[in-house]
Design a protein around this motif. Structure first.
Motif, PDB file in Angstrom:
ATOM      1  N   ALA A 278      67.968 -95.949 -20.467  1.00  0.00           N
ATOM      2  CA  ALA A 278      67.274 -97.063 -21.974  1.00  0.00           C
ATOM      3  C   ALA A 278      66.834 -97.359 -23.049  1.00  0.00           C
ATOM      4  O   ALA A 278      68.028 -97.874 -23.625  1.00  0.00           O
ATOM      5  N   CYS A 279      66.171 -96.430 -23.778  1.00  0.00           N
ATOM      6  CA  CYS A 279      66.471 -96.252 -24.306  1.00  0.00           C
ATOM      7  C   CYS A 279      67.434 -96.150 -25.455  1.00  0.00           C
ATOM      8  O   CYS A 279      67.979 -96.797 -26.669  1.00  0.00           O
ATOM      9  N   ALA A 280      68.702 -95.230 -25.024  1.00  0.00           N
ATOM     10  CA  ALA A 280      69.355 -94.373 -25.166  1.00  0.00           C
ATOM     11  C   ALA A 280      70.350 -95.879 -25.799  1.00  0.00           C
ATOM     12  O   ALA A 280      71.361 -95.731 -26.559  1.00  0.00           O
ATOM     13  N   ARG A 281      70.299 -96.294 -23.885  1.00  0.00           N
ATOM     14  CA  ARG A 281      71.593 -97.358 -24.006  1.00  0.00           C
ATOM     15  C   ARG A 281      71.840 -98.461 -25.372  1.00  0.00           C
ATOM     16  O   ARG A 281      72.075 -98.976 -25.579  1.00  0.00           O
ATOM     17  N   HIS A 282      70.485 -98.843 -25.686  1.00  0.00           N
ATOM     18  CA  HIS A 282      69.738 -99.978 -26.537  1.00  0.00           C
ATOM     19  C   HIS A 282      69.476 -99.594 -27.810  1.00  0.00           C
ATOM     20  O   HIS A 282      69.093-100.440 -28.537  1.00  0.00           O
ATOM     21  N   SER A 283      69.645 -98.232 -27.788  1.00  0.00           N
ATOM     22  CA  SER A 283      69.685 -97.895 -29.773  1.00  0.00           C
ATOM     23  C   SER A 283      68.267 -97.787 -30.129  1.00  0.00           C
ATOM     24  O   SER A 283      67.994 -98.163 -31.207  1.00  0.00           O
ATOM     25  N   ILE A 284      67.051 -97.788 -29.390  1.00  0.00           N
ATOM     26  CA  ILE A 284      65.195 -97.972 -30.315  1.00  0.00           C
ATOM     27  C   ILE A 284      64.748 -96.822 -29.651  1.00  0.00           C
ATOM     28  O   ILE A 284      65.353 -95.778 -28.874  1.00  0.00           O
ATOM     29  N   ALA A 285      64.078 -96.186 -30.139  1.00  0.00           N
ATOM     30  CA  ALA A 285      63.015 -94.906 -29.873  1.00  0.00           C
ATOM     31  C   ALA A 285      62.473 -95.219 -29.332  1.00  0.00           C
ATOM     32  O   ALA A 285      61.843 -96.032 -28.386  1.00  0.00           O
ATOM     33  N   ALA A 286      62.760 -93.877 -28.645  1.00  0.00           N
ATOM     34  CA  ALA A 286      61.417 -93.312 -27.183  1.00  0.00           C
ATOM     35  C   ALA A 286      60.224 -92.338 -27.455  1.00  0.00           C
ATOM     36  O   ALA A 286      61.012 -91.344 -28.215  1.00  0.00           O
ATOM     37  N   ILE A 287      59.244 -93.364 -27.179  1.00  0.00           N
ATOM     38  CA  ILE A 287      58.003 -92.451 -27.850  1.00  0.00           C
ATOM     39  C   ILE A 287      57.200 -92.330 -26.531  1.00  0.00           C
ATOM     40  O   ILE A 287      56.612 -92.691 -25.757  1.00  0.00           O
ATOM     41  N   ASP A 288      56.874 -90.939 -26.467  1.00  0.00           N
ATOM     42  CA  ASP A 288      56.402 -90.673 -25.259  1.00  0.00           C
ATOM     43  C   ASP A 288      55.130 -90.041 -25.570  1.00  0.00           C
ATOM     44  O   ASP A 288      54.225 -90.321 -27.230  1.00  0.00           O
ATOM     45  N   THR A 289      54.479 -90.100 -24.591  1.00  0.00           N
ATOM     46  CA  THR A 289      52.940 -89.519 -24.714  1.00  0.00           C
ATOM     47  C   THR A 289      52.502 -88.511 -23.932  1.00  0.00           C
ATOM     48  O   THR A 289      53.420 -87.982 -23.567  1.00  0.00           O
ATOM     49  N   ALA A 290      50.854 -87.963 -24.654  1.00  0.00           N
ATOM     50  CA  ALA A 290      50.654 -86.729 -24.152  1.00  0.00           C
ATOM     51  C   ALA A 290      49.866 -86.252 -23.177  1.00  0.00           C
ATOM     52  O   ALA A 290      49.554 -87.611 -22.036  1.00  0.00           O
ATOM     53  N   ASN A 291      50.703 -85.812 -21.986  1.00  0.00           N
ATOM     54  CA  ASN A 291      49.428 -85.575 -20.492  1.00  0.00           C
ATOM     55  C   ASN A 291      48.234 -84.896 -20.158  1.00  0.00           C
ATOM     56  O   ASN A 291      48.538 -83.558 -20.754  1.00  0.00           O
ATOM     57  N   PHE A 292      47.154 -84.862 -20.658  1.00  0.00           N
ATOM     58  CA  PHE A 292      46.005 -84.833 -20.647  1.00  0.00           C
ATOM     59  C   PHE A 292      44.954 -85.570 -18.972  1.00  0.00           C
ATOM     60  O   PHE A 292      45.152 -86.465 -18.991  1.00  0.00           O
ATOM     61  N   SER A 293      44.179 -84.649 -19.051  1.00  0.00           N
ATOM     62  CA  SER A 293      42.579 -84.922 -18.662  1.00  0.00           C
ATOM     63  C   SER A 293      41.048 -84.014 -18.251  1.00  0.00           C
ATOM     64  O   SER A 293      40.625 -85.194 -18.673  1.00  0.00           O
TER      65      SER A 293
END
Length: 284
Positions: free
Chosen positions: A174-189
């Motif tokens: 979806a981010c690529a289709r609309h040319s916007i940044a795709a921001i990830d978050t960390a996976n932690f517990s």
């Protein structure tokens, strides 16, 4: 140019007089959501309403605010508390909306803030199954999006790897289709997971391969790793110009240049990457 690293910090711990409050990150998120205990929400909103970031260094630092979900009372109160002073105009660049499940969440927020902050960017966080299913419609009205891995996993009986992988793939598409940044978050517990630099780097590298463009971090020690990994595509940006130029000079639709295939799909990808990383040059 997009921001590649976002440092998340509680608005109650934010010290604008600190020499470098973002610890070298590209962007700083002042959090009123998870980083603020439920009993301190009113105090956090009060701090937001009087916020002064006019002198925060460095001058090029991107600063934004994460409120609570606008589907809750806390979220609406957060928007109402958004600072209106001249001390914030021009420095607050974005507002993050957690647990977005429909494009109307973004549209309402933009409408409310447009009169005073017409250029503020809206960054929804996709972190529920409903948000995942509506992600393309949400992306269409957003300036960037963030993927909330911890909250999405917590919404399931078990942190189903297959479903999370599906959600991440759909998000990046979806981010690529609309040319916007795709921001990830960390996976932690656990705290040890946050401080494990080697594992964090592997996770960043995997996210880059999935299609994420940036990473939000919760500890300053993670910043150098995130910036190194997600800045790497910028070092190869000239290759996209070369692909376009080689196609323009080619005699056929499909050709080979120095072992590189030059064909319409690769040209389209090159243009997409330039729209993301160098949006000021989108005329070909």
């Amino acid at each position: 140019m997009i921001d590649t690293c976002y440092l998340n910090t509680s608005i109650l711990r934010f010290d604008p007089s600190k020499l470098e409050p973002a610890s070298g990150s590209d962007a700083l998120i002042l959090d009123l959501e998870d980083a603020v205990h439920i009993r301190d929400k009113a105090r956090a909103r009060s701090r937001l309403s009087t916020l002064d970031v006019s002198g925060v260094q460095p001058e090029g630092l991107t600063i934004g605010v994460r409120i609570n979900s606008i589907r809750t009372q806390e979220g609406f109160l957060g928007i109402a508390a958004f600072p209106r002073s001249e001390a914030c105009l021009g420095r607050l660049s974005f507002i993050q909306l957690p647990k977005v499940e429909d494009k109307s969440d973004v549209e309402i927020c933009r409408s409310v803030l447009s009169s005073k902050f017409p250029s503020v960017k809206i960054i929804p966080i996709i972190e529920t199954p409903a948000g995942v299913e509506a992600v393309d419609r949400i992306a269409a009205v957003s300036d960037a999006m963030m993927f909330g891995r911890v909250d999405l996993s917590a919404s399931l009986y078990r942190a189903n790897p297959a479903y999370v992988a599906y959600a991440r793939g759909k998000f990046c598409a979806a981010c690529a289709r609309h040319s916007i940044a795709a921001i990830d978050t960390a996976n932690f517990s656990t705290r040890s997971q946050i401080l494990d630099a080697a594992e964090f780097e592997l996770d960043c590298l995997a996210a880059l391969e999935e299609g994420f463009t940036s990473r939000a971090v919760v500890h300053p020690n993670q910043i150098p790793v995130a910036k190194r990994v997600f800045t790497a595509p910028l070092l190869n940006i000239a290759e996209h110009d070369e692909v376009i130029e080689q196609y323009n000079q080619a005699q056929m639709g499909f050709s080979v240049s120095n072992d590189r295939i030059i064909a319409p799909p690769f040209v389209a990808h090159a243009k997409m990457m330039l729209r993301l990383y160098r949006p000021e040059t989108t005329q070909w």
